[in-house]
Design an enzyme around this catalytic site. Sequence first.
Site: not given
Length: 252
Positions: A96, A98, A12, A10, A168, A213, A174
């Site tokens: 996702h 986000e 992003k 991904n 996730e 991560s 991150g």
Amino acid sequence: MDRNKLVFANWKMNLDINSSTKLIKEILCRNLNYKNIDVVVAPPFVYLSEINNMLKNSQLRLSSQNVFYNDNGAFTGEISHEMLKDLGCEWVMIGHSERRIHLFETNEMINKKIIFSCKKDFNVIFCIGESYEERQKGKTFDVIKNQLNESLKNIENKYLHKIVIGYEPIWAIGSGSIPDLKDIQETHNFINHHLNEIYPNCDNLPRIVYGGSVDDSNIDSIMSLKNVDGVLVGSASLDCKKFCDIVLSVGK
Ligand code: PEP
């Protein structure tokens, strides 16, 4: 049933046209052997066409990071499955965290996107996961159960082999560190158990991959866990060496 492992990149909202094509060129130069493993990259929409041209004759597969649940019409800024097909996409990423956080995507919208994607014959990576606060309050399994129930509502068994669950934990994305392996194991076992409850006697349940991560230093320990069918990689997928090392580890 033996199923391919998956490594899903991904990107992003990162890179530009030059760095995107350079990264793909570098990955292709490594000539990795993708036997028994699906390797998928999800660049930003605007680079899909260029990257699709580079991937002809390669085993790397292309995904978008989002899709809409209608064929065409007055949906400014959205993109349809047919448009994505034109750009060489066989995969879509849906739900996702986000997008849930910044674009307010709900389980109901995610459900519509998954249903539409299945009917359009796309492979789907469907992301779920709890926030830090939810984990601290002991609500992880409730949150995940709810995300699975609402987002997989009315999805027929015949489509399940096209769906991958991307677990996730939001707080691990991150952050540079993964949860305790025992916690990843416990949650993957729970997801597997719950999928078996929703779809009893089904022999083509979705694969379950871990994201948050993942890098070349922790990949072996993650892949040693049961019910982990691969990984969803963000930051480390922007680095050719790290990404290829992850693919090699998953494929061995
Ligand atoms: C992601 O956001 O999908 C992700 C896995 O990111 P990272 O690997 O950077 O934590």
